[in-house]
Design an enzyme around this catalytic site. Structure first.
Site, short mmCIF file in Angstrom:
data_model
loop_
_atom_site.label_atom_id
_atom_site.label_comp_id
_atom_site.label_asym_id
_atom_site.label_seq_id
_atom_site.Cartn_x
_atom_site.Cartn_y
_atom_site.Cartn_z
N ALA A 10 14.69 -2.61 -16.29
CA ALA A 10 14.40 -1.42 -17.10
C ALA A 10 13.42 -1.68 -18.23
O ALA A 10 12.94 -0.75 -18.87
CB ALA A 10 15.71 -0.88 -17.69
N ARG A 15 4.32 -7.51 -23.19
CA ARG A 15 3.35 -8.61 -23.20
C ARG A 15 2.45 -8.63 -21.97
O ARG A 15 1.44 -9.34 -21.95
CB ARG A 15 4.09 -9.95 -23.34
CG ARG A 15 4.50 -10.27 -24.76
CD ARG A 15 5.07 -11.67 -24.86
NE ARG A 15 6.46 -11.72 -24.44
CZ ARG A 15 7.14 -12.84 -24.26
NH1 ARG A 15 6.54 -14.01 -24.44
NH2 ARG A 15 8.40 -12.81 -23.88
N GLU A 156 19.56 -20.61 -29.56
CA GLU A 156 18.17 -20.22 -29.33
C GLU A 156 17.23 -21.25 -29.95
O GLU A 156 17.58 -21.95 -30.92
CB GLU A 156 17.90 -18.84 -29.90
CG GLU A 156 18.71 -17.72 -29.24
CD GLU A 156 18.49 -17.64 -27.75
OE1 GLU A 156 17.36 -17.92 -27.28
OE2 GLU A 156 19.45 -17.30 -27.02
N LYS A 353 -11.77 0.96 13.85
CA LYS A 353 -10.72 1.74 13.22
C LYS A 353 -9.95 2.53 14.28
O LYS A 353 -10.54 3.22 15.10
CB LYS A 353 -11.34 2.68 12.17
CG LYS A 353 -10.39 3.73 11.60
CD LYS A 353 -10.72 5.10 12.17
CE LYS A 353 -9.79 6.16 11.63
NZ LYS A 353 -10.00 7.48 12.28
N ASN A 379 -18.60 -3.79 27.60
CA ASN A 379 -19.50 -4.47 26.68
C ASN A 379 -20.21 -3.42 25.83
O ASN A 379 -20.84 -2.50 26.36
CB ASN A 379 -20.53 -5.31 27.43
CG ASN A 379 -21.36 -6.16 26.47
OD1 ASN A 379 -20.96 -7.24 26.08
ND2 ASN A 379 -22.51 -5.63 26.08
N ASN A 388 -17.39 9.68 15.30
CA ASN A 388 -16.08 10.30 15.47
C ASN A 388 -15.73 11.33 14.41
O ASN A 388 -14.69 11.97 14.50
CB ASN A 388 -14.99 9.22 15.48
CG ASN A 388 -14.97 8.41 14.20
OD1 ASN A 388 -16.01 8.06 13.66
ND2 ASN A 388 -13.79 8.10 13.70
#
Length: 459
Positions: A10, A15, A156, A353, A379, A388
């Protein structure tokens, strides 16, 4: 593993200096949150609960469709203790081992999660801290232990004395395992009497100790599993670690890498034995490469399936199927929906494609093939394209077996070119071509004698 894994995702990650959730940033093309979620699922977690907040919709989208994952909204970001409380209240979890992981912990392994859960599974400890011993412990909270091996407190870095900094080398990785019943019973006791006014999950350790319950630790042998990401520099650092770890496994399984440092392979990709990977190659997503292939250099594959004995040289491909004994490149671009059948070829400066290139068919160089179904042993001459797209609609082209397309042929779709047919070089094919026919569309060549001399005279 009969355990619940709660993943904290969350935070804003300020940074990172980003417009996106920290856990959405990618390591080897995979979002960090997916690394942690997938590790939890692979560990066999009964439930995986992800707490989202900042950029919540973005994180939810990254987890959409992942079976076994629940998302809980932390509307107010009031600390890690509050996040866990929100998760428990929303899901009703109150029993069994509960593992709390951070969403920016991409290198943690499933086996580590399983062993971590075992530390609280038998009821002897109500909580455990995941610890590590990094080469440079500066910046990490240090674990102070009793003679019995119980966790007394986490000190710490800013609160460490010089002596403690030198001698307390067991570091907090920021992950916790809890007995679910104890966690649910005491999570409401976490307070916010601190400078930030937030509820911190590590406070649960003292609360459980004061309740007479045991608090232990689980040491992670590979400190890298406990490393998190809080900056772009750390993101790059962990990406390199992930690369090296994956490459080492693949090389141990029989894959050759000419330069492992410039070979980037994602965690969900597979590569078969005796395949050789050349430098500057990226193999990402759900890519599968068979045996005895040659891949690279300068190649990028995303979600590509490659058979055996194929050569993929200087190729960019995404969502593509490449079968056995296929030759691609150099400098080929294969777009989604492309299928290169056995012994086919997509050569130099070729773009394909959403097309099928049949068995033994070749598109050797300088061509574009789109929305095409091509038969066997076709070929395609240099510089030929399928036209297309008319600006509104995409239309298909079909080319039958054993057909020869002359160089610089324009095939204006929709068009069907039959089997064993020939198109003359520099033809614009706008009508169907029957089987066995020659299609020739070309203006008559004119010769104007003496043209050059007369032009010079005029100048």
């Amino acid at each position: 593993m009969n355990a619940t894994v709660i993943i904290l995702a969350a935070g804003e990650g300020t940074r990172m200096k980003s417009n996106h959730a920290k856990v959405s940033h990618r390591i080897l093309a995979k979002p960090m949150i997916r690394w942690v979620v997938d590790a939890a699922l692979a560990a066999g977690a009964g439930r995986v609960i992800t707490v989202v907040g900042s950029h919540g919709d973005e994180v939810r989208a990254l987890l959409s469709g992942v079976e076994g994952v629940e998302c809980v909204e932390q509307a107010e970001r009031l600390g890690t203790g509050h996040a866990v409380k929100v998760a428990l209240e929303a899901t009703g979890v109150n029993a069994g081992p509960v593992i709390v992981l951070n969403g920016d912990l991409p290198l943690i392994e499933p086996k580590t999660i399983r062993k971590f859960a075992d530390t609280v599974a038998d009821g002897t400890a109500a909580a455990a801290v995941l610890t590590m011993t990094p080469p440079d412990p500066f910046g990490y909270g240090r674990i102070e232990l009793s003679e019995e091996g119980q966790v007394l407190r986490i000190i710490e870095q800013k609160d460490c004395t010089d002596e403690q900094a030198k001698t307390l080398l067991e570091c907090n990785a920021g992950c916790y395992a809890f007995d679910g019943a104890a966690l649910a019973a005491h999570i409401g006791e976490v307070g916010c009497d601190n400078a930030q006014g937030e509820y911190y999950l590590p406070d649960m350790l003292e609360i459980l100790r004061n309740a007479g319950l045991g608090v232990t630790y689980f040491h992670c042998n590979d400190f890298r599993e406990g490393l998190g990401v809080n900056s772009r520099a750390q993101l790059a650092e962990l990406t390199a670690i992930a690369r090296d770890r994956i490459n080492a496994c693949l090389m141990a399984e029989g894959v050759t890498m000419i330069d492992p440092a410039s070979t980037w392979i994602g965690p969900d990709a597979t590569v078969g034995r005796d395949t050789v990977i050349y430098p500057a190659t990226m193999i990402m997503g759900a890519t599968e490469i068979g045996e005895e292939c040659t891949v690279g250099p300068n190649t990028r594959l995303m979600n590509v399936r490659v058979g055996n004995f194929s050569v993929i040289d200087e190729t960019v491909a995404e969502d593509v199927q490449i079968d056995d004994y296929v030759n691609c490149g150099p400098r080929a671009y294969l777009r989604p929906g492309t299928h290169l059948c056995d012994h086919s070829k997509a050569g130099t400066h070729v773009e394909i494609k959403k097309s099928t290139i049949g068995v033994g068919s070749k598109v050797p160089h300088l061509s574009y093939i789109g929305d095409t179904t091509m038969g066997a042993n076709v070929n395609i001459g240099a510089g030929s394209i399928t036209c297309n797209y008319d600006g509104v609609h995409k239309s298909p082209t079909t080319i039958g077996d054993n057909t020869f397309i002359g160089s610089d042929t324009m095939m204006v779709a929709p068009v069907n070119i039959g089997a064993d047919a020939v198109t003359g070089a520099s033809s614009c094919i706008t009508h169907d071509v029957p089987d066995g026919a020659l299609a020739l569309e070309r203006s008559d060549q004119r010769i104007i004698e003496g043209y050059t001399a007369r032009k010079r005279a005029r100048q």
